[in-house]
Design a protein around this motif. Structure first.
Motif, PDB file in Angstrom:
ATOM      1  N   THR A 159      18.675  38.218  36.002  1.00  0.00           N
ATOM      2  CA  THR A 159      19.662  37.362  36.660  1.00  0.00           C
ATOM      3  C   THR A 159      19.505  37.503  38.164  1.00  0.00           C
ATOM      4  N   LYS A 160      20.038  36.525  38.892  1.00  0.00           N
ATOM      5  CA  LYS A 160      19.914  36.589  40.357  1.00  0.00           C
ATOM      6  C   LYS A 160      20.662  37.795  40.903  1.00  0.00           C
ATOM      7  N   ASN A 183      27.763  32.347  36.030  1.00  0.00           N
ATOM      8  CA  ASN A 183      26.465  32.935  36.384  1.00  0.00           C
ATOM      9  C   ASN A 183      25.433  32.561  35.317  1.00  0.00           C
ATOM     10  N   ARG A 198      29.303  38.863  34.266  1.00  0.00           N
ATOM     11  CA  ARG A 198      27.910  39.183  34.603  1.00  0.00           C
ATOM     12  C   ARG A 198      27.710  40.694  34.613  1.00  0.00           C
ATOM     13  N   GLU A 239      23.187  29.975  40.479  1.00  0.00           N
ATOM     14  CA  GLU A 239      24.137  30.007  39.368  1.00  0.00           C
ATOM     15  C   GLU A 239      24.604  28.582  39.115  1.00  0.00           C
ATOM     16  N   MET A 249      21.744  33.666  33.219  1.00  0.00           N
ATOM     17  CA  MET A 249      20.891  34.799  32.824  1.00  0.00           C
ATOM     18  C   MET A 249      19.794  34.362  31.858  1.00  0.00           C
ATOM     19  N   GLU A 256      17.984  42.474  38.434  1.00  0.00           N
ATOM     20  CA  GLU A 256      18.799  41.668  39.345  1.00  0.00           C
ATOM     21  C   GLU A 256      17.870  41.322  40.512  1.00  0.00           C
TER      22      GLU A 256
END
Ligand code: PLP
Ligand code: COI
Length: 330
Positions: A225-226, A214, A238, A209, A216, A254
């Motif tokens: 996204t992580k 965060n 998020r 991030e 995306m 994710e």
């Protein structure tokens, strides 16, 4: 309007924890604290904070966005720092008292009142390096805000840093000053050397991030996204965007992904930052090992802006709030 975080309202709320008891969440004129030089937080960084917003809707009513989630996260941060954990009801009362005391100072939309609940260790003990502060101070200050990044909505430039960490593998989920201090060197040199707006931390080549939001990717029908694993902050924005994205028909992923994968995706992707301060801020380019890479066509992504619109229309009371994220407080 002043730059983000540099204007303050006239009132704050404070509650202290001493002799195993919290005092009431009292409203006071905002002003300096006086601390003994041996105060725990000044030596051992026993501090955590939250960031959330209150909005003045067009009918004049005041609403908080997902404040119960910020309260839970502050309590989790406090526990991680071995600080006295304030009861959820006390934090909620402190937040509501702080906002109600300054309703006249809340800007109209699209502005907001940024709320900063903060908890610090106040025990006078420079020997307590290996244990938590017995005493604490909870305070809530508020700040009228507009955009976090200067220049309004524009494509941001990120520097990819695959060497430095903004936190340790498990402490990234804690909203504590130390994590921001750890990222300062990287962010400062990224700004000076590359005119980057932020750093995307990717230790060991794994994308995490940025320093204050965060990250995306929107690619085809995929919203990526992580995953949450303790190394990044579990952002409330998020989580909201993932829910809204799924609702809009995106496939939500994710996952862990690498800088190489990210660079491969970028030409046909949109990318953005998400956070309370950042809201949803589009990314137009990244710099990696001295080389610039454009995200999509380098402009503000149209579909990112649709997601932003979906989020802000709930925050601003312009769309049905089917998840009950907003709370009327005044
Ligand atoms: N990550 C970091 C490091 C942050 O400072 C923030 C800001 O709060 C976020 C992510 C986004 O979290 P949230 O959406 O809960 O504001
Ligand atoms: C927030 O979005 O609330 C943040 O904490 C970002 C802040 C560090 C400016």
């Amino acid at each position: 309007m002043a730059e983000f975080g540099q204007a303050f309202t006239s009132q704050m709320v404070v509650s202290s924890f001493e002799n195993d008891q919290w005092s009431t969440a009292d409203v006071k004129p905002i002003g300096p604290f006086s601390f003994h030089p041996a105060t725990h937080v000044l030596h051992y960084s026993s501090t955590c904070f939250e960031g959330l917003k209150a909005y003045r809707w067009v009918d004049g009513s005041i609403h908080l966005f997902r404040h119960h989630d910020n309260i839970s996260r502050l309590r989790a941060s406090a526990a991680s720092l071995c600080l006295p954990v304030p009861p959820a009801e006390l934090i909620e009362e402190a937040i509501i008292n702080a906002v109600k005391a300054v309703t006249d100072e809340i800007p109209d939309l699209p502005g907001a009142l940024y709320i900063r609940p903060t908890l610090i260790g106040t025990e006078l003990n420079i020997g307590a390096a290996g244990r938590g502060s017995k005493n604490a101070l909870l305070y809530v200050i508020t700040s009228p805000v507009g955009d976090y990044f200067s220049g309004g909505v524009r494509p941001l430039k990120l520097l990819i840093d695959d060497e430095n960490m903004r936190s340790t593998p498990k402490f990234g989920q804690v909203k504590t000053g130390g994590n921001y201090a750890a990222s300062l060197g990287s962010v400062t040199s990224a700004r000076a050397e590359y005119q980057a707006d932020q750093v995307l931390f990717c230790p060991g080549g794994q994308v995490q991030e940025t320093g204050a939001a965060n990250f995306m990717i929107l690619r085809g029908n995929d919203l990526i996204t992580k995953k949450l694993d303790g190394s990044i902050l579990p952002g409330i924005t998020r989580n909201s965007i993932l829910k809204l994205g799924a609702d809009m028909g995106y496939q939500v992923h994710e996952i862990d992904f690498t800088v190489d994968e990210l660079l491969n995706w970028l030409p046909d992707s949109e990318a953005f930052l998400s956070g309370t301060a950042a809201v949803l801020s589009p990314v137009g380019s990244v710099v990696y090992q001295g080389v610039g890479h454009t995200v999509g066509n380098g402009e503000v992504g149209e579909r990112s802006m649709q997601l932003k619109q979906a989020l802000t229309s709930i925050q601003h009371g312009k769309q049905e709030d089917r998840w009950h994220w907003t709370s009327l407080i005044a």
